[in-house]
Design a protein around this motif. Structure first.
Motif, PDB file in Angstrom:
ATOM      1  N   THR A 230       0.793  -1.173  -0.042  1.00 36.29           N
ATOM      2  CA  THR A 230      -0.058  -0.077   0.011  1.00 36.29           C
ATOM      3  C   THR A 230       0.837   1.172  -0.062  1.00 36.29           C
ATOM      4  OG1 THR A 230      -1.773  -1.195   1.310  1.00 36.29           O
ATOM      5  CG2 THR A 230      -1.777   0.902   1.186  1.00 36.29           C
ATOM      6  N   THR A 231       0.967   1.671  -1.336  1.00 36.26           N
ATOM      7  CA  THR A 231       2.047   2.846  -1.196  1.00 36.26           C
ATOM      8  C   THR A 231       1.378   4.343  -1.136  1.00 36.26           C
ATOM      9  OG1 THR A 231       3.319   1.674  -2.808  1.00 36.26           O
ATOM     10  CG2 THR A 231       3.699   4.027  -2.812  1.00 36.26           C
ATOM     11  N   ILE A 232       1.918   4.948  -0.061  1.00 33.94           N
ATOM     12  CA  ILE A 232       1.370   6.331   0.009  1.00 33.94           C
ATOM     13  C   ILE A 232       2.257   7.281   0.013  1.00 33.94           C
ATOM     14  CG2 ILE A 232      -0.087   7.593   1.773  1.00 33.94           C
ATOM     15  CD1 ILE A 232      -1.089   5.268   3.020  1.00 33.94           C
ATOM     16  N   VAL A 233       2.014   8.411  -1.021  1.00 33.53           N
ATOM     17  CA  VAL A 233       2.945   9.368  -1.144  1.00 33.53           C
ATOM     18  C   VAL A 233       2.360  10.823  -0.873  1.00 33.53           C
ATOM     19  CG1 VAL A 233       4.379  10.440  -2.854  1.00 33.53           C
ATOM     20  CG2 VAL A 233       4.034   7.944  -3.082  1.00 33.53           C
ATOM     21  N   GLN A 234       2.744  11.402  -0.174  1.00 30.08           N
ATOM     22  CA  GLN A 234       2.355  12.711   0.261  1.00 30.08           C
ATOM     23  C   GLN A 234       2.671  13.538  -0.703  1.00 30.08           C
ATOM     24  OE1 GLN A 234       3.416  14.288   4.096  1.00 30.08           O
ATOM     25  NE2 GLN A 234       1.948  16.015   3.675  1.00 30.08           N
ATOM     26  N   GLN A 283       6.689  14.959  -0.597  1.00 39.55           N
ATOM     27  CA  GLN A 283       7.151  15.177   0.714  1.00 39.55           C
ATOM     28  C   GLN A 283       6.946  14.012   1.578  1.00 39.55           C
ATOM     29  OE1 GLN A 283       8.182  18.022   1.959  1.00 39.55           O
ATOM     30  NE2 GLN A 283       7.929  19.169  -0.255  1.00 39.55           N
ATOM     31  N   PRO A 284       7.989  13.508   1.929  1.00 40.48           N
ATOM     32  CA  PRO A 284       8.158  12.156   2.733  1.00 40.48           C
ATOM     33  C   PRO A 284       7.618  12.362   4.023  1.00 40.48           C
ATOM     34  CG  PRO A 284      10.258  12.874   2.110  1.00 40.48           C
ATOM     35  CD  PRO A 284       9.531  13.707   1.326  1.00 40.48           C
ATOM     36  N   GLY A 285       7.023  11.396   4.637  1.00 39.52           N
ATOM     37  CA  GLY A 285       6.764  11.579   6.030  1.00 39.52           C
ATOM     38  C   GLY A 285       5.217  11.755   6.187  1.00 39.52           C
ATOM     39  N   ILE A 286       4.538  10.572   6.155  1.00 39.56           N
ATOM     40  CA  ILE A 286       2.991  10.479   6.527  1.00 39.56           C
ATOM     41  C   ILE A 286       3.008   9.727   7.983  1.00 39.56           C
ATOM     42  CG2 ILE A 286       1.006   9.220   5.665  1.00 39.56           C
ATOM     43  CD1 ILE A 286       2.238  11.085   3.879  1.00 39.56           C
ATOM     44  N   LYS A 443      18.417   5.770  -4.144  1.00 34.69           N
ATOM     45  CA  LYS A 443      17.416   6.465  -3.401  1.00 34.69           C
ATOM     46  C   LYS A 443      16.092   6.192  -4.230  1.00 34.69           C
ATOM     47  CE  LYS A 443      19.441  10.190  -0.843  1.00 34.69           C
ATOM     48  NZ  LYS A 443      19.435  11.722  -0.630  1.00 34.69           N
ATOM     49  N   ASP A 444      16.183   5.806  -5.475  1.00 32.08           N
ATOM     50  CA  ASP A 444      14.997   5.054  -6.232  1.00 32.08           C
ATOM     51  C   ASP A 444      14.913   3.591  -6.461  1.00 32.08           C
ATOM     52  OD1 ASP A 444      17.195   4.741  -7.789  1.00 32.08           O
ATOM     53  OD2 ASP A 444      16.430   5.502  -9.796  1.00 32.08           O
ATOM     54  N   PRO A 451       6.067  -0.265   1.351  1.00 34.20           N
ATOM     55  CA  PRO A 451       4.820   0.263   1.026  1.00 34.20           C
ATOM     56  C   PRO A 451       4.621   1.955   1.088  1.00 34.20           C
ATOM     57  CG  PRO A 451       4.815  -0.436   3.338  1.00 34.20           C
ATOM     58  CD  PRO A 451       6.341  -0.686   2.652  1.00 34.20           C
ATOM     59  N   ASN A 452       5.670   2.570   1.440  1.00 35.92           N
ATOM     60  CA  ASN A 452       5.527   3.968   1.406  1.00 35.92           C
ATOM     61  C   ASN A 452       6.569   4.676   0.389  1.00 35.92           C
ATOM     62  OD1 ASN A 452       4.356   4.196   4.426  1.00 35.92           O
ATOM     63  ND2 ASN A 452       5.877   2.880   4.715  1.00 35.92           N
ATOM     64  N   GLY A 453       6.087   5.283  -0.435  1.00 38.66           N
ATOM     65  CA  GLY A 453       7.008   5.962  -1.329  1.00 38.66           C
ATOM     66  C   GLY A 453       7.538   7.230  -0.631  1.00 38.66           C
ATOM     67  N   LEU A 454       9.030   7.201  -0.811  1.00 35.57           N
ATOM     68  CA  LEU A 454       9.701   8.182  -0.057  1.00 35.57           C
ATOM     69  C   LEU A 454       9.756   9.538  -0.808  1.00 35.57           C
ATOM     70  CD1 LEU A 454      12.029   6.048   1.886  1.00 35.57           C
ATOM     71  CD2 LEU A 454       9.650   7.258   2.766  1.00 35.57           C
ATOM     72  N   GLY A 455       9.547   9.550  -2.259  1.00 39.00           N
ATOM     73  CA  GLY A 455       9.591  10.728  -2.941  1.00 39.00           C
ATOM     74  C   GLY A 455      11.057  11.007  -3.496  1.00 39.00           C
ATOM     75  N   GLU A 456      11.200  12.151  -4.103  1.00 39.35           N
ATOM     76  CA  GLU A 456      12.634  12.597  -4.825  1.00 39.35           C
ATOM     77  C   GLU A 456      13.472  12.840  -3.498  1.00 39.35           C
ATOM     78  OE1 GLU A 456      11.438  15.964  -6.632  1.00 39.35           O
ATOM     79  OE2 GLU A 456      10.425  15.015  -8.394  1.00 39.35           O
ATOM     80  N   GLU A 457      13.214  12.984  -2.510  1.00 36.15           N
ATOM     81  CA  GLU A 457      14.070  13.315  -1.454  1.00 36.15           C
ATOM     82  C   GLU A 457      14.717  12.050  -0.776  1.00 36.15           C
ATOM     83  OE1 GLU A 457      12.879  15.577   1.931  1.00 36.15           O
ATOM     84  OE2 GLU A 457      12.530  17.334   0.276  1.00 36.15           O
TER      85      GLU A 457
END
Length: 533
Positions: A230-234, A283-286, A443-444, A451-457
């Motif tokens: 379950t990937t959640i990317v803010q 924006q990583p961090g959910i 980082k990619d 399950p958590n997309g940490l995004g570009e950072e």
């Protein structure tokens, strides 16, 4: 048959005593520091131990160890010099050694009892208490056995006559040796007695110790079911005020058939949608799911095998998500494991409990590095968490056990607690995998996507004790066997998050979630053929 001349006996019996005495002096100096470290584990530890007389016994151990060590050094030196006082000094040295070792064992029994009764360590049960006593109590028993052998030899006429003439008749040592050789007046009774002693030693000490080397371990069972990442990317929408261009004016005849309300591009709804999608940033961090303005990627219950209620097809009906630390000889391997040390393990398990539909353990556990190969195939911890602050002192057998565990499907999640530990860990990994590359993880990498997309950072390195790069070791099939976090995410998991900014400690939880999800999924896939229900 070669026989050593008797004139060498004083040297052979004296120098071991002198060396042991020097070691006892050096070890006794460390006793106050060891006791201070034990009391510094937290307020509960200090209160628990202050309510006992262990502190007094520690002071006595320090004094007795220093005195005993000094006497041993003196007795050994007198023996080598063949001084007439050597036999008497040796007797004093050996008896003082017995006393110091007995007091140490008494302190060990008392400390382990207090830890269990006061519940100072999580998952500390009768078995854990036994293993702790074995780990810290085997060497005084070995030393006591050696002292017993020296005591027996120094009681024999062949040795005593070298220092001063002895009266006629057998000495105590001679009688003991002859009694052991001939089994006394009732040989059958003596053999039965010896057999009984051996059986009791085997059942109570030897067999449990042998089992501890390979381990009496509890099978680890992950939950059965089906699910998917379950990937959640803010994603935060940044609205930018755009400068409106000055509209051109046209002069036309009043009755001309022309529409004056011409729509501009700025007024178009299509442009607003394009701007919104193109200006979204990761924006990583959910915490607790996506926030307002967040967009979700993959959805579904956590696990593998496709949509379902969560879990893994190769799991177990009575399974639950577990968190295991690897125990080794080094400082702060248990940092964050207990409430007194920050509750990192419990906080991470609570974080997982809020996000998964299957059972999650209430507290973390630990396993000795040498026990990693003792588990049944498919029932070992899918990952083990390793941290520390300084050196990593492990044996060749422990290195071998770690290698076999990792090649068998397990994963080592290493979290750097200090710059010295980073250097030690790199040396340790080179011992475990001299034939595999220790590389930087991009980082990619998929490790940071589900399950958590940490995004570009990507993942945040936090304190950067070990630099800024996340590193690891890959198996030949492409599976990550080792994951190294350079910045102490363990501290970010603790109560209060060690002063870390919210988006950083959230990132640390998400990295832990991703890595453990990766480890469980790949372990169960890799060991599916070995699992027997």
């Amino acid at each position: 048959m070669f026989q050593l001349p008797q004139r060498y006996l004083p040297i052979l019996l004296g120098w071991p005593l002198a060396v042991l005495g020097a070691w006892m002096l050096a070890r006794s100096v460390l006793v106050p520091g060891d006791w201070a470290v034990l009391n510094s584990q937290g307020a509960l530890w200090e209160v628990a131990f202050n309510d006992t007389n262990i502190g007094v016994m520690v002071v006595l151990l320090y004094l007795l160890g220093m005195i005993s060590g000094a006497i041993m050094v003196a007795a050994g030196s007198l023996s080598v010099l063949r001084h007439p006082l050597a036999p008497r000094a040796t007797a004093w040295a050996i008896w003082s050694g017995y006393a110091a070792l007995s007091l140490y064992l008494l302190i060990l029994l008392s400390v382990t009892t207090v830890i269990e009764e006061s519940k100072l360590l999580p998952s500390y049960d009768v078995l854990a208490r036994f293993y702790m006593r074995v780990d810290h109590g085997w060497w005084p028993l070995v030393i006591a056995t050696g002292l017993g052998f020296l005591h027996l030899q120094w009681s024999r006429r062949t040795v005593l006559d070298l220092f001063r003439p002895m009266p006629p008749g057998a000495t105590l040592g001679d009688r003991v040796v002859e009694n052991l050789r001939s089994h006394g007046d009732d040989p059958d009774m003596r053999r039965s007695f010896y057999g009984s002693i051996f059986v009791h030693l085997w059942v109570l000490i030897i067999f449990p110790w042998l089992m501890s080397l390979q381990g009496c371990v509890e099978n680890v069972k992950m939950p059965r079911g089906r699910g998917e990442a379950t990937t959640i990317v803010q994603m935060e929408i940044k609205k930018q005020q755009k400068k409106k261009e000055k509209q051109k004016k046209y002069v036309v005849a009043k009755d001309a058939p022309i529409i004056f309300d011409l729509p501009t591009l700025e007024d178009s709804k299509v442009e607003e949608l394009v701007d919104a999608s193109s200006q979204a940033i990761y924006q990583p961090g959910i915490k607790g799911g996506a926030k307002k303005g967040a967009k979700k990627g993959k959805t579904g219950k956590r696990g593998s095998g496709g949509p379902g209620e969560g879990g893994w097809p190769n799991g177990f009906p009575d399974g639950q998500f577990e968190f295991y630390r690897v125990q080794y000889n080094g400082a702060d391997w248990d940092d964050g494991m207990s409430a007194q040390r920050g509750n990192a393990d419990v906080n991470f398990l609570n974080y997982m409990k809020e996000r998964v539909p299957f059972p999650v353990a209430k507290v973390g556990k630990s396993t000795h590095m040498g026990q990693l190969t003792a588990y049944r195939k498919g029932m070992a911890p899918p990952f083990v968490f390793m941290t520390g602050a300084s050196g990593i002192n492990v044996s060749a057998a422990e290195v071998k056990a770690m290698r076999e565990y990792l090649l068998g499907g397990g994963m080592l999640v290493a979290d750097c607690g200090g710059a010295a530990w980073a250097r030690s860990f790199q040396s340790f990994i080179q011992r475990v995998f001299p034939d595999y590359a220790y590389v930087t993880i991009s980082k990619d990498d998929p490790l940071f996507q589900d399950p958590n997309g940490l995004g570009e950072e990507g993942p945040a390195p936090l304190w950067r004790h070990g630099g800024t790069d996340f590193k690891g070791v890959k198996a030949k099939n492409g599976r990550w066997m080792v994951f190294f976090h350079p910045g102490d995410m363990n501290d970010a998991w603790k109560d209060g998050h060690n002063g870390t900014a919210e988006h950083l400690w959230e990132n640390a939880f998400m990295v832990g979630d991703n890595v453990t999800y990766y480890a469980v999924t790949h372990y169960l896939e890799e060991t599916a053929k070995d699992q027997k229900r």
